[in-house]
Design an enzyme around this catalytic site. Structure first.
Site, short mmCIF file in Angstrom:
data_model
loop_
_atom_site.label_atom_id
_atom_site.label_comp_id
_atom_site.label_asym_id
_atom_site.label_seq_id
_atom_site.Cartn_x
_atom_site.Cartn_y
_atom_site.Cartn_z
N SER A 1 2.25 11.77 7.71
CA SER A 1 2.75 12.71 6.70
C SER A 1 3.48 13.92 7.26
O SER A 1 3.27 14.35 8.39
CB SER A 1 1.60 13.15 5.81
OG SER A 1 1.26 12.06 4.98
N ARG B 1 -2.13 17.15 12.54
CA ARG B 1 -1.10 16.44 11.76
C ARG B 1 -0.71 17.15 10.47
O ARG B 1 -1.31 18.12 10.06
CB ARG B 1 -1.57 15.02 11.44
CG ARG B 1 -2.90 14.91 10.73
CD ARG B 1 -3.27 13.43 10.56
NE ARG B 1 -4.52 13.25 9.86
CZ ARG B 1 -5.70 13.16 10.47
NH1 ARG B 1 -5.80 13.24 11.78
NH2 ARG B 1 -6.81 12.99 9.75
N ASP B 2 0.33 16.57 9.84
CA ASP B 2 0.79 16.93 8.50
C ASP B 2 1.43 18.32 8.42
O ASP B 2 0.97 19.20 7.67
CB ASP B 2 -0.36 16.79 7.47
CG ASP B 2 -1.10 15.46 7.57
OD1 ASP B 2 -0.50 14.49 8.07
OD2 ASP B 2 -2.26 15.39 7.15
N TRP C 1 0.82 -1.22 0.00
CA TRP C 1 0.00 0.00 0.00
C TRP C 1 0.85 1.26 0.00
O TRP C 1 1.83 1.34 0.75
CB TRP C 1 -0.86 -0.01 1.26
CG TRP C 1 -1.50 1.30 1.60
CD1 TRP C 1 -0.95 2.31 2.35
CD2 TRP C 1 -2.80 1.75 1.21
NE1 TRP C 1 -1.84 3.36 2.44
CE2 TRP C 1 -2.98 3.04 1.76
CE3 TRP C 1 -3.83 1.19 0.45
CZ2 TRP C 1 -4.15 3.78 1.58
CZ3 TRP C 1 -5.01 1.93 0.27
CH2 TRP C 1 -5.16 3.20 0.84
N ILE C 2 0.48 2.26 -0.79
CA ILE C 2 1.06 3.60 -0.62
C ILE C 2 -0.04 4.64 -0.55
O ILE C 2 -1.10 4.49 -1.16
CB ILE C 2 2.09 3.97 -1.73
CG1 ILE C 2 1.45 4.55 -2.99
CG2 ILE C 2 2.96 2.77 -2.13
CD1 ILE C 2 2.48 5.14 -3.97
N ASN C 3 0.20 5.69 0.24
CA ASN C 3 -0.66 6.88 0.16
C ASN C 3 0.19 8.13 0.01
O ASN C 3 1.01 8.17 -0.92
CB ASN C 3 -1.77 6.92 1.21
CG ASN C 3 -1.39 6.83 2.66
OD1 ASN C 3 -0.89 5.81 3.12
ND2 ASN C 3 -1.63 7.87 3.43
N ASP C 4 0.01 9.14 0.82
CA ASP C 4 0.52 10.48 0.55
C ASP C 4 2.00 10.58 0.13
O ASP C 4 2.87 9.95 0.76
CB ASP C 4 0.41 11.37 1.80
CG ASP C 4 -0.90 11.22 2.53
OD1 ASP C 4 -1.77 10.47 2.07
OD2 ASP C 4 -1.04 11.86 3.58
N GLN D 1 3.98 7.61 2.27
CA GLN D 1 3.31 6.79 3.26
C GLN D 1 3.21 5.37 2.70
O GLN D 1 2.67 5.16 1.61
CB GLN D 1 1.91 7.35 3.54
CG GLN D 1 1.92 8.73 4.18
CD GLN D 1 2.21 8.66 5.66
OE1 GLN D 1 1.34 8.32 6.45
NE2 GLN D 1 3.43 8.98 6.06
N TRP E 1 -4.20 0.08 4.02
CA TRP E 1 -3.58 1.05 4.90
C TRP E 1 -3.23 0.42 6.25
O TRP E 1 -4.00 -0.38 6.79
CB TRP E 1 -4.52 2.27 5.07
CG TRP E 1 -3.89 3.39 5.83
CD1 TRP E 1 -3.16 4.42 5.32
CD2 TRP E 1 -3.92 3.59 7.25
NE1 TRP E 1 -2.72 5.23 6.32
CE2 TRP E 1 -3.17 4.76 7.52
CE3 TRP E 1 -4.49 2.89 8.32
CZ2 TRP E 1 -2.99 5.26 8.82
CZ3 TRP E 1 -4.31 3.39 9.61
CH2 TRP E 1 -3.57 4.56 9.84
C1 FRU Z 1 -3.96 11.78 4.37
C2 FRU Z 1 -3.57 11.21 5.71
C3 FRU Z 1 -2.81 12.21 6.56
C4 FRU Z 1 -2.03 11.32 7.49
C5 FRU Z 1 -1.68 10.14 6.61
C6 FRU Z 1 -1.68 8.82 7.31
O1 FRU Z 1 -4.20 10.79 3.40
O2 FRU Z 1 -4.71 10.74 6.40
O3 FRU Z 1 -3.63 13.14 7.22
O4 FRU Z 1 -0.89 11.96 7.99
O5 FRU Z 1 -2.66 10.12 5.57
O6 FRU Z 1 -1.25 7.79 6.47
#
Ligand code: FRU
Length: 535
Positions: free
Chosen positions: A82, A145-146, A19-22, A38, A46
């Protein structure tokens, strides 16, 4: 239908598996582009989130490195979420990211490269004084966050914002620091909007109105416009405004009426989230990266073993009229262009579907200019109450005949039973024409477990004098990334054709309207496969 395993993308950023996200902490440092992201090292869903790390010389080919940031202490033991990179004076990069601490609170931590002479900055150290920012002063510790890239204020103190919410009020909490270690919360947030919920992945940066040019986060000058963007957890879309950063008052004032909600501006009107920009000092441009989530089922993701891609890096700048930003794929992507076909002056009568033959259209870059001038009198009347373009695209989907409506069928089978429609509809308003741009994946697959949202955005162009509108689409097996009118309106969709994959994918242009439309010019290139993280 056959399995969709072959729908893996070829030239989009992705992980080898899982899995990848941000996108996280993108930066250009000593000749190398760094991209962190991520990542779940164990599963295609996730969870277990760490920062994976890749490097590139061209933003197209990516070499995978070992994970850069992963849980090591009480301040991030439950996850490394993130964050952003800042290059400090003396050419020293620093990363600020959100850690999930041993009490499951969201805190902000700092990390530095262990060895600045390693060209890839593979090892990162986290000082013992972490976390550097905690959810004090009544901040909701599960909505904090972030952190953004930091910028120096006019008083010489560093500034950054962290996304948050107080009840349903979304906010970007402002912090400042003298030494990048001790941070204090400023009394007023940089920006707040009632009713928008949690603000994830805020981004705040100055913009240039010179095409393709960018401005470093540290630049202060009179009349410089800023962009403020948030990713809204409530509807999973991003919204931005253009405005003025008042350095003295430390506040951001959007131009006109702020609309960080579903009538607001979006970098991308499709499947695009948690984006982040960075300033590329080598080419003096601002680059935008975004995450495009899968829209197939969890069951399909487990079968594929991977989930999530990033969009092609886009240069981003302020439009000439200052009302929006414009985006265009970085020029480096052109080096993947291979065999191509061209069409000039092809007239499409009402109902015509014309095939563009001669390239493998599952992995392609298409640039086209349509001329609808002889058909504008057929435009349907625009109702000013139509303020939601996505809804309008659904009500007047790709099957709707009449008026002025034309575009491309991408990832289509020869019989067109499978197809993703990328199209325009033009309406007549009081003084001007209104251009609507849509992605309709309703017929994109025979797989019944897919989420197939229709996406749409208005295009801020004047076409009444010449009737011309351009479109570029990057087609890559399970993603279609489109740029209307030179990048004024962008839409990304994830689609999973059952049959229109590999060498079976075809490309057509169509005219669904009542009058003639001409393809003034169309060029379509087959794209080579770059090296991306071992694939
Ligand atoms: C956005 C998010 C961020 C968080 C991260 C967790 O997609 O929910 O707010 O830091 O992904 O993976």
């Amino acid at each position: 239908p056959p399995s969709t395993i072959s729908n893996r993308t070829a030239f989009h950023f992705q992980a080898f598996k899982n899995w990848i996200n941000d996108p996280n902490g993108p930066m250009y440092y000593n000749g190398v582009y760094h991209l962190f992201y991520q990542f779940n090292p164990k599963q295609p869903i996730w969870g277990n989130i760490i920062w994976a790390h890749s490097v590139s010389k061209d933003l197209i080919n990516w070499k995978p490195l070992k994970p850069a940031i992963y849980p090591t202490g009480p301040f991030d033991i439950n996850g490394c979420w993130s964050g952003s990179a800042t290059i400090l004076p003396g050419n020293k990069p620093a990363i600020l990211y959100t850690g999930i601490d041993s009490d499951n609170r969201q805190v902000q931590n700092i990390a530095f490269p262990k060895n600045l002479s390693d060209p890839y900055l593979q090892d990162w150290v986290k000082p013992d004084y972490n976390p550097v920012i905690s959810p004090d002063h009544g901040i909701n510790s599960s909505a904090f966050r972030d952190p953004t890239t930091a910028w120096p204020g006019s008083d010489g103190r560093w500034r950054l914002v962290v996304g948050s919410r107080r009840d349903s009020q979304g906010m970007a909490i402002l912090y400042s620091s003298e030494d990048f270690r001790t941070w204090r919360m400023e009394h007023n947030p940089l920006h707040v909007i009632n009713g928008t919920g949690m603000w994830e992945c805020p981004d705040f940066f100055p913009v240039s109105s010179k095409p393709f040019e960018g401005v470093d986060n540290s630049v202060h000058s009179n009349g410089l416009k800023h962009v403020f963007k948030v990713s809204l957890d409530v509807d999973r879309y991003e919204y931005y405004t253009i405005g003025t950063y008042d350095y003295a008052r430390e506040s951001y004032v959007p131009d006109g009426l702020s609309s960080d909600n579903n009538t607001g501006l979006r970098f991308d009107y499709g499947n695009f989230y948690a984006s982040k920009t960075f300033y590329d000092g080598a080419k003096r441009r601002r680059i935008l990266l975004g995450w495009s989530n899968e829209s197939d089922s969890n069951q399909d993701d487990w079968a594929k073993g991977w989930a999530g891609i990033h969009t092609i890096p886009r240069a981003l700048w302020l439009s000439k009229n200052g009302r929006q930003v414009v985006q265009w794929p970085v020029h480096e992507v052109k080096k993947l262009r291979h065999k191509h076909v061209a069409v000039y002056g092809k007239k499409l009568s009402p109902g015509d579907i014309f095939e563009i033959q001669g390239i493998q259209a599952s992995q392609a870059d298409v640039e086209v200019t349509f001329d609808a001038s002889s058909s504008l009198e057929n435009a349907e009347q625009f109702d000013p109450s139509w303020t939601n373009p996505q809804k309008l695209c659904s009500e007047k989907g790709e099957g709707t005949k009449g008026g002025v409506s034309f575009g491309l069928y991408v990832l289509a089978t020869g019989d067109k039973r499978e197809r993703t429609s990328v199209f325009f509809r033009i309406f007549k308003a009081k003084k001007r024409h209104v251009v609507l741009f849509c992605h309709d994946p309703t017929r994109s697959s025979f797989n019944s477990r897919l989420y197939k949202p229709i996406y749409g955005g208005f295009v801020d162009v004047e076409i009444q004098n010449h009737g011309k509108i351009s479109l570029r689409s990057l087609i890559d097996h399970s993603v279609v990334e489109s740029f209307a009118a030179g990048g004024k309106t962008c839409i990304t969709s994830r689609v999973y054709p059952s049959f229109a994959s590999g060498s079976n994918a075809r490309l057509f242009a169509f005219n669904n309207g009542d009058g003639e439309v001409e393809i003034s010019q169309l060029k379509a290139w087959e794209m080579r496969k770059p090296y991306i993280n071992g694939i």
